[in-house]
Scaffold this active site. Structure first.
Site, PDB file in Angstrom:
ATOM      1  N   GLU A   1      -2.026  14.097 -11.927  1.00 13.75           N
ATOM      2  CA  GLU A   1      -1.408  12.920 -12.536  1.00 13.75           C
ATOM      3  C   GLU A   1      -1.052  13.230 -13.979  1.00 13.75           C
ATOM      4  O   GLU A   1       0.026  12.890 -14.466  1.00 13.75           O
ATOM      5  CB  GLU A   1      -2.388  11.737 -12.483  1.00 13.75           C
TER       6      GLU A   1
ATOM      7  N   HIS B   1      -8.644  11.299 -22.958  1.00 17.86           N
ATOM      8  CA  HIS B   1      -8.061  12.621 -23.236  1.00 17.86           C
ATOM      9  C   HIS B   1      -8.778  13.367 -24.382  1.00 17.86           C
ATOM     10  O   HIS B   1      -8.146  14.142 -25.088  1.00 17.86           O
ATOM     11  CB  HIS B   1      -6.558  12.510 -23.559  1.00 17.86           C
TER      12      HIS B   1
ATOM     13  N   ASP C   1      -7.060   3.543 -12.682  1.00 21.02           N
ATOM     14  CA  ASP C   1      -6.914   4.627 -13.662  1.00 21.02           C
ATOM     15  C   ASP C   1      -6.967   4.086 -15.087  1.00 21.02           C
ATOM     16  O   ASP C   1      -6.074   4.340 -15.886  1.00 21.02           O
ATOM     17  CB  ASP C   1      -5.587   5.372 -13.403  1.00 21.02           C
TER      18      ASP C   1
HETATM   19 ZN    ZN Z   1      -5.795   8.826 -15.958  1.00 20.97          ZN
END
Ligand code: ZN
Length: 481
Positions: A334, A433, A362
């Site tokens: 993804e 992230h 998500d």
């Molecule tokens: Zn994600």
């Protein structure tokens, strides 16, 4: 025009009207759900609220695999983990769907201020960035507050500079601030390059006040030079900004060993609970199996994997399977280009099966706070009925269309309706992230509340008498990864 005998037309009309009246009179046959369907959904919800195995699933993925960037050894391990783990949970049909994925290696990033007051900064390459040679790139810095400000500048102001986009992202429960902020990461590099910039530095797209930088993908345009791009932490962006205070020229040096490698093979992992009446009609529960390389990918997206797997597992424990197939899809890649989502949508086309509705998890483990959908107009009243099962746990119904999630976009573009449980994203972008995306950030109670919502909604979709229609062709989609 065909001539019709008025008497026959009248009889036809009567023939149509009588059964309709019967349906209305009986009350239940015309409805999408029987009372016991709604009761079962409520039981699934309550069962999840008493405690689920979702956190255990997230812990297993994070502990046994860890970082799993597309095409890496970790990615391969994640696919193997998912196949074994889903079978161990009792899913009968578990398969890997092969997907070609791009491959990129981060390497090292050196970011240092060379003037007026030299010192090192904490930064990371933006995913997909090209590297530099060993000496790196040293140039004066042009600071702008936003991508819009950069786009409005003439080329001679930008050319030869390292552009620094100093835009801060605020936290938001609905993640709307991310949608705005992420454009500087995805499009910034090519916009800066098209104006002659030699590199791009951005204040991280993220809300952490720690000295950590947030990565994520960029998208190079084919009509602009590929320049190196890095994200620096919020405190480092503050430091760099302060160096401009007395008007002296500011300089930076960047050296990156990031590089692109040949594409390789990964897989979507798909597990099914086959429907007992309409097995070719699929209710899709999606999450992505890959993660960025910097951390364990706990909130992004082991949490989502855990939610959809556990929701389906709870449904599998019911005495009777739903009419439609419930399919758990753990998508490949993804983060770095939606490879798995595109492959899934390509493969389902012409397979004789159809996804009648999709849900995707998500956005971490922050508690569910709202429910909505993008469905055909005639199916909208059904959302209110579904919401009735969610209302007791504090989930509101939004009347706005739902985005659905990045991995659902290829299906959505072909008309597939989506339902969406909204996660509280207030803290999600503190770790998104980054190296801090670790299991301790996952809220077990939040996961359970999500399992309650996803299980109830997926079950209702899978036993619904009618479907959710199809969506009209959309305006060009915005992808938020
Ligand atoms: Zn994600």
């Amino acid at each position: 025009m065909t001539h019709r005998n008025p008497a026959i037309t009248g009889l036809l009309a009567a023939g149509l009207i009588v059964p309709l009246l019967c349906l209305v009179a009986s009350g239940v046959d015309a409805a999408d759900w029987r009372d016991r369907d709604l009761d079962t959904a409520a039981e699934l919800r309550d069962r999840a609220l008493r405690g689920t195995r979702a956190f255990e699933h997230a812990s297993s993925l994070v502990t046994q695999v860890g970082p799993r960037l597309a095409g890496s050894l970790g990615d391969r391990a994640a696919v193997a983990w998912a196949l074994t783990y889903l079978r161990s949970l009792g899913f009968e049909q578990v398969e890997a769907q092969q997907v070609t994925v791009p491959r990129w290696e981060r390497g090292e990033a050196i970011v240092e201020i060379t003037a007026p007051w030299p010192q090192p900064l904490i930064g990371v390459a933006i995913g997909g960035s090209v590297g530099t040679d060993q000496r790196g790139i040293e140039a004066p810095v042009l600071r702008v507050q936003s991508l819009d400000e950069l786009e409005a500048l003439p080329r001679d102001r930008v050319a030869g500079n390292i552009v620094f986009i100093d835009e801060r992202m605020a936290p938001s429960r609905d993640a709307s601030t991310y949608g705005v902020a992420v454009r500087k990461r995805t499009q910034g590099p090519s916009i800066a390059a098209s104006l002659g910039a030699v590199a791009l530095v951005i204040r991280s797209v993220g809300t952490s006040e720690d000295r950590i930088a947030h990565t994520g993908a960029l998208v190079y345009r084919i009509d602009a030079p590929r320049i190196p791009a890095v994200a620096i932490s919020n405190p480092d962006a503050d430091l760099l900004a302060r160096q401009f205070a007395d008007g002296q020229p500011v300089g930076l040096r960047l050296a990156l060993t990031a590089r692109e490698l040949p594409p390789t093979v990964s897989a979507n992992v798909i597990a099914e609970l086959p429907g007992i009446e309409r097995p070719d009609e699929i209710v899709l529960l999606g999450a992505h199996l890959d993660s960025w390389d910097l951390a364990q990918g706990a909130e992004d997206d082991a949490a989502g994997v855990a939610i959809v797997v556990e929701a389906a597992r709870l449904i599998s424990e019911l005495p009777q399977r739903p009419a439609r197939t419930i399919q758990v899809v753990l998508y490949a890649n993804e983060e770095f280009g939606l490879s798995g989502a595109n492959e899934y949508a390509r493969a389902i086309e012409g397979s004789g099966r159809q996804v009648i509705v999709g849900l995707e998890a998500d956005l971490g483990s922050g508690a569910p706070w709202a429910f909505h959908g993008s469905v055909a107009d005639e199916a909208r009243p059904a959302l209110t009925i579904m919401h009735g099962v969610l209302e007791p746990i504090g989930i509101e119904l939004l009347d706005t269309p739902a985005y659905g999630g990045a991995d659902l976009q290829p299906l959505k573009r072909t008309g597939t309706p989506v339902l969406q449980i909204r996660h509280d994203a207030t803290k999600y972008f503190d770790v998104h992230h980054t190296v801090n995306d670790t299991l301790d950030r996952v809220d077990p109670a939040g996961l359970d509340r999500h399992v309650a919502a996803y299980a109830a909604v997926a079950y209702l979709a899978a036993v619904k008498r009618g479907d959710f229609g199809r969506l009209p062709p959309p305006a060009p989609a915005v992808t938020a990864r």
